[in-house]
Design an enzyme around this catalytic site. Structure first.
Site, PDB file in Angstrom:
ATOM      1  N   LEU A  14       0.862  -1.177   0.000  1.00  0.00           N
ATOM      2  CA  LEU A  14       0.000   0.000   0.000  1.00  0.00           C
ATOM      3  C   LEU A  14       0.899   1.227   0.000  1.00  0.00           C
ATOM      4  O   LEU A  14       1.536   1.541   1.010  1.00  0.00           O
ATOM      5  CB  LEU A  14      -0.925  -0.012   1.221  1.00  0.00           C
ATOM      6  CG  LEU A  14      -1.857  -1.229   1.331  1.00  0.00           C
ATOM      7  CD1 LEU A  14      -2.815  -1.059   2.499  1.00  0.00           C
ATOM      8  CD2 LEU A  14      -2.620  -1.452   0.031  1.00  0.00           C
ATOM      9  N   LEU A  15       0.956   1.886  -1.137  1.00  0.00           N
ATOM     10  CA  LEU A  15       1.848   3.028  -1.329  1.00  0.00           C
ATOM     11  C   LEU A  15       1.020   4.303  -1.218  1.00  0.00           C
ATOM     12  O   LEU A  15       0.106   4.532  -2.011  1.00  0.00           O
ATOM     13  CB  LEU A  15       2.505   2.919  -2.713  1.00  0.00           C
ATOM     14  CG  LEU A  15       3.774   3.720  -2.973  1.00  0.00           C
ATOM     15  CD1 LEU A  15       4.891   3.312  -2.017  1.00  0.00           C
ATOM     16  CD2 LEU A  15       4.220   3.541  -4.417  1.00  0.00           C
ATOM     17  N   SER A  16       1.354   5.141  -0.247  1.00  0.00           N
ATOM     18  CA  SER A  16       0.523   6.309   0.049  1.00  0.00           C
ATOM     19  C   SER A  16       1.002   7.594  -0.604  1.00  0.00           C
ATOM     20  O   SER A  16       0.247   8.552  -0.708  1.00  0.00           O
ATOM     21  CB  SER A  16       0.479   6.525   1.561  1.00  0.00           C
ATOM     22  OG  SER A  16       1.755   6.933   2.039  1.00  0.00           O
ATOM     23  N   GLY A  17       2.255   7.648  -1.016  1.00  0.00           N
ATOM     24  CA  GLY A  17       2.848   8.895  -1.464  1.00  0.00           C
ATOM     25  C   GLY A  17       3.709   9.537  -0.401  1.00  0.00           C
ATOM     26  O   GLY A  17       4.435  10.490  -0.659  1.00  0.00           O
ATOM     27  N   ASP A  20       7.272   7.076   4.388  1.00  0.00           N
ATOM     28  CA  ASP A  20       7.360   5.765   5.042  1.00  0.00           C
ATOM     29  C   ASP A  20       7.137   4.620   4.060  1.00  0.00           C
ATOM     30  O   ASP A  20       7.944   3.688   3.972  1.00  0.00           O
ATOM     31  CB  ASP A  20       6.355   5.683   6.198  1.00  0.00           C
ATOM     32  CG  ASP A  20       6.657   6.675   7.306  1.00  0.00           C
ATOM     33  OD1 ASP A  20       7.851   6.954   7.537  1.00  0.00           O
ATOM     34  OD2 ASP A  20       5.717   7.177   7.935  1.00  0.00           O
ATOM     35  N   CYS A 120     -10.033   2.438  10.206  1.00  0.00           N
ATOM     36  CA  CYS A 120      -9.543   2.500   8.828  1.00  0.00           C
ATOM     37  C   CYS A 120      -8.599   1.335   8.543  1.00  0.00           C
ATOM     38  O   CYS A 120      -8.652   0.724   7.471  1.00  0.00           O
ATOM     39  CB  CYS A 120      -8.834   3.828   8.583  1.00  0.00           C
ATOM     40  SG  CYS A 120      -8.236   4.026   6.895  1.00  0.00           S
ATOM     41  N   CYS A 216      -6.327   9.762   9.386  1.00  0.00           N
ATOM     42  CA  CYS A 216      -5.928   9.101   8.154  1.00  0.00           C
ATOM     43  C   CYS A 216      -6.945   9.352   7.051  1.00  0.00           C
ATOM     44  O   CYS A 216      -8.150   9.249   7.274  1.00  0.00           O
ATOM     45  CB  CYS A 216      -5.834   7.601   8.433  1.00  0.00           C
ATOM     46  SG  CYS A 216      -5.527   6.581   7.027  1.00  0.00           S
TER      47      CYS A 216
END
Length: 378
Positions: A14-17, A20, A120, A216
């Site tokens: 899961l790549l959030s931008g 981390d 979430c 989040c």
């Protein structure tokens, strides 16, 4: 991260931008693992179709959602191009609004203090995503600051990060056991400064991007605006619990929580929120920096959720625990009341204990996390 855990496994990330998850991608690829990357879309849809309030009040609309999704996606796309991995956008917009928003608004309207980030993780990152795409993979990697370990019986445990400020085990303590078994936290053994250093060294596009603040997936939307969107405003009194004097007005008890000291608009303080009358829409406050009435040394919890399955018959008597996301934890003892209910006795005063909060229970060494239960104190 134990490379043996991911060898020959199908890994999704899961790549959030954010920095981390970017470092997670770097760490995985550096060890020969090329994950399929996914960006979870929670922001607005392309159409301005109204999004009715799940609790029957307010005038929620998808177009009111203001987030940084476009910038996030630019960062994520650049990272995936650099490391030669795929990126797919998974739309969980409706899932978030139907599940997490409903839970949040029903809780605050009832006078409780919910934690949307906890739900979430359970309902979206390891829930809706798994239903849509994650079920095709053995592991779901994220940028959470948490660790896991497997004991001699093959049970996978959620364990704390060495970074006390960034530790996120409290946000993960409501995961189902099958979700924990699929969870992979490649930077969980690092401190934040180490993660930043890797990002700087590798010249990652988001190396100096600031950490997101607040709830989040809310992006730029303020939490109070998020609540106002659904519940509106309703003026009520702020009363000194010791004198009975009306000190001022508030715009709805749902904007405030037990233990709150800022944002009350009162002079001559500091003032602490110590009680709510939900029916009369009244906030009760007390003056002082650390008034005893704003603290507790014992309180009940219900519906304790075990992270592991099969769950032990009971929690140990001597534990450590948290009631909010801070570096601080408390030592305490538990009385088992049966049916997932416990009475928590702290070794020192705990500030701002509020109904609806999750009390997260750890072993005596504050290492392994057992799970969490909802605080029921009034």
């Amino acid at each position: 991260m134990n490379i043996e855990e991911v060898k020959n496994k199908r890994v999704s990330l899961l790549l959030s931008g954010g920095v981390d998850s970017a470092v997670v991608l770097h760490e995985l690829v550096s060890q020969g693992v090329k994950p399929d990357c996914f960006y979870i879309k929670i922001g607005p849809t392309d159409s301005p179709t109204p999004n009715p309030s799940p609790v029957g009040r307010g005038s929620g609309s998808e177009t009111d959602w203001d987030c940084s999704m476009e910038e996030d996606l630019e960062m994520a796309t650049a990272l995936c191009h650099r490391y030669g991995v795929s990126l797919e956008v998974v739309d969980c917009h409706r899932d978030y609004w139907d599940e997490v928003t409903r839970y949040t608004m029903e809780s605050v309207r009832a006078g409780r203090t919910p934690n949307p980030d906890v739900m979430c993780n359970r309902l979206i990152k390891f829930g809706a995503f798994d239903r849509k795409r994650g079920h095709e993979y053995d592991l779901i990697a994220t940028g959470h600051y948490a660790q896991t370990e497997i004991d001699d019986d093959g049970v996978k445990w959620l364990c704390t990060s060495p970074d006390p400020v960034k530790d996120q085990t409290d946000f993960l303590a409501q995961l189902y056991d099958w979700q924990l078994r699929k969870a992979l936290f490649p930077i969980g053994h690092m401190r934040k400064e180490e993660v930043r250093a890797i990002a700087e060294r590798e010249h990652l596009v988001n190396a100096r991007r600031k950490d997101s603040q607040g709830i989040c997936f809310l992006g730029k939307l303020n939490y109070n605006d998020y609540v106002r969107l659904y519940l509106g405003e309703k003026e009520g009194d702020i009363i000194d619990i010791e004198t009975g004097k009306v000190l001022g007005k508030h715009k709805g008890h749902w904007f405030h929580t037990i233990g709150q000291r800022k944002g009350l608009g009162l002079g001559g303080g500091p003032w602490n929120v110590v009680k709510k009358d939900v029916e009369q829409n009244i906030l009760y406050v007390i003056k002082g920096y650390a008034p005893i009435k704003a603290h507790r040394m014992e309180f009940p919890i219900k519906d304790f959720h075990w992270l592991n399955s099969p769950a032990p018959k009971s929690l140990p008597r001597e534990v450590t625990f948290k009631v909010r996301h801070t570096p601080d934890y408390f030592y305490g003892t538990l009385d088992d009341l049966g049916d997932g209910r416990y009475y928590v006795h702290s070794d020192r005063w705990v500030q701002g204990v509020a109904p609806g909060q999750f009390c997260v229970i750890y072993d005596h060494d504050f290492h392994r996390c057992f799970g969490s239960g909802e605080i029921t104190v009034e």
